[in-house]
Design a protein around this motif. Structure first.
Motif, PDB file in Angstrom:
ATOM      1  N   PHE A 121      -3.677   8.448  -6.738  1.00  0.00           N
ATOM      2  CA  PHE A 121      -2.707   7.366  -6.622  1.00  0.00           C
ATOM      3  C   PHE A 121      -3.108   6.525  -5.403  1.00  0.00           C
ATOM      4  O   PHE A 121      -3.129   7.012  -4.286  1.00  0.00           O
ATOM      5  CB  PHE A 121      -1.320   7.969  -6.399  1.00  0.00           C
ATOM      6  N   ASN A 122      -3.419   5.274  -5.616  1.00  0.00           N
ATOM      7  CA  ASN A 122      -3.847   4.400  -4.521  1.00  0.00           C
ATOM      8  C   ASN A 122      -2.777   4.211  -3.459  1.00  0.00           C
ATOM      9  O   ASN A 122      -1.636   3.876  -3.766  1.00  0.00           O
ATOM     10  CB  ASN A 122      -4.202   3.012  -5.070  1.00  0.00           C
ATOM     11  N   ASP A 123      -3.170   4.384  -2.208  1.00  0.00           N
ATOM     12  CA  ASP A 123      -2.270   4.095  -1.088  1.00  0.00           C
ATOM     13  C   ASP A 123      -2.623   2.722  -0.533  1.00  0.00           C
ATOM     14  O   ASP A 123      -3.691   2.533   0.016  1.00  0.00           O
ATOM     15  CB  ASP A 123      -2.464   5.131   0.039  1.00  0.00           C
ATOM     16  N   CYS A 124      -1.717   1.783  -0.672  1.00  0.00           N
ATOM     17  CA  CYS A 124      -2.077   0.411  -0.339  1.00  0.00           C
ATOM     18  C   CYS A 124      -1.850   0.099   1.143  1.00  0.00           C
ATOM     19  O   CYS A 124      -0.958  -0.670   1.504  1.00  0.00           O
ATOM     20  CB  CYS A 124      -1.287  -0.570  -1.202  1.00  0.00           C
ATOM     21  N   GLU A 125      -2.699   0.700   1.978  1.00  0.00           N
ATOM     22  CA  GLU A 125      -2.568   0.470   3.418  1.00  0.00           C
ATOM     23  C   GLU A 125      -2.771  -1.007   3.762  1.00  0.00           C
ATOM     24  O   GLU A 125      -2.026  -1.589   4.546  1.00  0.00           O
ATOM     25  CB  GLU A 125      -3.624   1.297   4.174  1.00  0.00           C
ATOM     26  N   ALA A 131      -2.411  -3.618   1.945  1.00  0.00           N
ATOM     27  CA  ALA A 131      -1.316  -4.479   1.479  1.00  0.00           C
ATOM     28  C   ALA A 131      -0.154  -4.440   2.456  1.00  0.00           C
ATOM     29  O   ALA A 131       0.447  -5.469   2.768  1.00  0.00           O
ATOM     30  CB  ALA A 131      -0.865  -4.019   0.094  1.00  0.00           C
ATOM     31  N   ALA A 132       0.125  -3.251   2.973  1.00  0.00           N
ATOM     32  CA  ALA A 132       1.239  -3.132   3.915  1.00  0.00           C
ATOM     33  C   ALA A 132       0.948  -3.903   5.201  1.00  0.00           C
ATOM     34  O   ALA A 132       1.814  -4.596   5.734  1.00  0.00           O
ATOM     35  CB  ALA A 132       1.489  -1.665   4.205  1.00  0.00           C
ATOM     36  N   SER A 185       0.091  -4.058  -6.002  1.00  0.00           N
ATOM     37  CA  SER A 185       0.449  -3.087  -4.969  1.00  0.00           C
ATOM     38  C   SER A 185       1.949  -3.194  -4.733  1.00  0.00           C
ATOM     39  O   SER A 185       2.505  -4.283  -4.644  1.00  0.00           O
ATOM     40  CB  SER A 185      -0.328  -3.345  -3.675  1.00  0.00           C
ATOM     41  N   PHE A 186       2.586  -2.047  -4.626  1.00  0.00           N
ATOM     42  CA  PHE A 186       4.027  -1.978  -4.440  1.00  0.00           C
ATOM     43  C   PHE A 186       4.268  -1.420  -3.046  1.00  0.00           C
ATOM     44  O   PHE A 186       3.909  -0.282  -2.759  1.00  0.00           O
ATOM     45  CB  PHE A 186       4.609  -1.057  -5.522  1.00  0.00           C
ATOM     46  N   GLY A 225      -1.355   0.227  -6.880  1.00  0.00           N
ATOM     47  CA  GLY A 225      -0.979   1.396  -6.105  1.00  0.00           C
ATOM     48  C   GLY A 225       0.329   1.173  -5.381  1.00  0.00           C
ATOM     49  O   GLY A 225       1.043   0.213  -5.633  1.00  0.00           O
ATOM     50  N   VAL A 226       0.595   2.108  -4.466  1.00  0.00           N
ATOM     51  CA  VAL A 226       1.868   2.078  -3.744  1.00  0.00           C
ATOM     52  C   VAL A 226       1.638   2.326  -2.264  1.00  0.00           C
ATOM     53  O   VAL A 226       0.701   3.031  -1.886  1.00  0.00           O
ATOM     54  CB  VAL A 226       2.799   3.203  -4.255  1.00  0.00           C
ATOM     55  N   TYR A 227       2.501   1.788  -1.424  1.00  0.00           N
ATOM     56  CA  TYR A 227       2.474   2.134  -0.008  1.00  0.00           C
ATOM     57  C   TYR A 227       3.832   2.687   0.375  1.00  0.00           C
ATOM     58  O   TYR A 227       4.863   2.141   0.003  1.00  0.00           O
ATOM     59  CB  TYR A 227       2.171   0.906   0.852  1.00  0.00           C
TER      60      TYR A 227
END
Lengths: 92, 245
Positions: free
Chosen positions: A64-68, A70-71, B215-216, B138-140
């Motif tokens: 599961f991609n962790d969207c660092e 993006a944050a 991305s969420f 993906g998710v953060y």
């Protein structure tokens, strides 16, 4: 046809085929080997499906991609937005 | 040239149902204006505030003065009435031929909207769904428990419903306006299941679905609840869809 009905149909077909082979309901005089293999099939297939499910879900959770990025980008843009909006006269 | 006339005629109405989004509304509007401005597409943002006690509507009015009331359209309601009716309400006032639905709390990023539009034009899709589960989506901000529940629930949904879309509970989507109208009419569920039902009904009606990885960024997870109750009502809704569609 609803998904439920599709499943019931599929399960019935498989069930009938299994019953026919395991209990020789059509009196086909199938070799004993067929019956021996067919008899545990339902449980075997359920176990295989269970393992497949766990493996698939496990894999998907692990990848599961962790969207660092993006944050971080969002944080930066939030600041940019606040500054710009203040300039434009927004009272927050 | 015919095709560029059609492109000029395309207008995108973004529906933003809000409840207590006083902090986030200006930010999401700023981002929408930025990305739509850069892309050159014609758009409007319809804010549907359900009587927020924190002054969301007043902030929206300020934004209207800054960006113009052709770009920021206010269609508030008296009290919290639910997402389905918010969409219906928004569609009634939308002047675009495409509708974009998204969350107003910054978990959905407007930078994906030009990608949605591009995807829709590529395939002529009736709807384009943002997916967290494919490609570089993906998710953060989710811990292991949350990810496990999400993937587990999605797996069960895929097995039972075989919906032809990877992310059914997502709510970042682009619809043709008439498609959204027809679907909202037919959907009866609430919450997560409502978004699932939209996709399932879309398939039933033969609509085409495109996907774009998104991305969420979950900033409210600490406060939001995904406890036993949510899971039970999700399963109930899923089984209802299973048995009726």
């Amino acid at each position: 046809m609803t998904k439920l009905l599709e499943w019931l149909l599929g399960v019935s077909l498989v069930g009938v085929a299994w019953g026919l082979v395991t209990f020789d309901l059509l009196d086909l005089q199938l070799p004993a080997a067929y019956k021996e293999v067919a008899w545990p099939m339902p449980v075997y297939l359920l176990v295989v499906f269970g393992c497949y499910s766990l493996a698939t879900i496990g894999y998907r959770v692990a990848t599961f991609n962790d969207c660092e990025e993006a944050a971080k980008e969002l944080q930066a843009q939030i600041q940019e937005a606040k500054d710009d909006l203040k300039k434009k006269g927004l009272k927050m | 040239c015919p095709s560029s006339d059609r492109e000029e005629a395309d207008k995108y109405s973004v529906l933003l149902p809000t409840y207590n989004e006083r902090e986030n509304l200006p930010l999401i509007v700023w981002l929408l204006v930025k990305y739509f401005g850069e892309s050159g597409y014609n758009y409007e943002i319809i804010v549907i505030d359900d009587g927020s006690p924190d002054g969301t509507l007043q902030i929206a009015e300020q934004l209207q003065k800054i960006y113009g009331d052709d770009k920021i359209v206010l269609r508030p309601r008296a009290k919290k009435l639910g997402l389905g009716t918010a969409y219906i309400h928004g569609i009634k006032h939308a002047t675009g031929n495409f509708i974009i639905i998204m969350d107003a709390d910054l978990s959905h990023h407007p930078k994906f909207i030009p990608e949605f539009i591009k995807k829709q034009k590529e395939g002529g899709y009736d709807l384009v769904s943002g997916t967290r589960y494919r490609g570089d989506g993906g998710v953060y901000g989710w811990d292991l428990r949350r990810k496990l529940i999400s993937r587990g629930a999605n797996f069960v949904t895929q097995v039972l419903l075989r919906p032809g879309a990877s992310d059914l509970t997502g709510s970042f989507r682009l619809y043709k306006k008439d498609v959204l109208e027809r679907l909202v009419e037919r959907c009866v569920s609430k919450g997560y299941v409502f978004q699932m039902e939209m996709i399932v009904r879309a398939r039933q009606l033969g609509y085409t679905i495109g996907e774009v990885p998104i991305s969420f960024v979950d900033r409210v997870y600490g406060e939001s609840k995904l406890g036993g109750n949510e899971i039970v009502s999700f399963l109930k809704g899923l089984l209802t869809l299973f048995a009726t569609t």
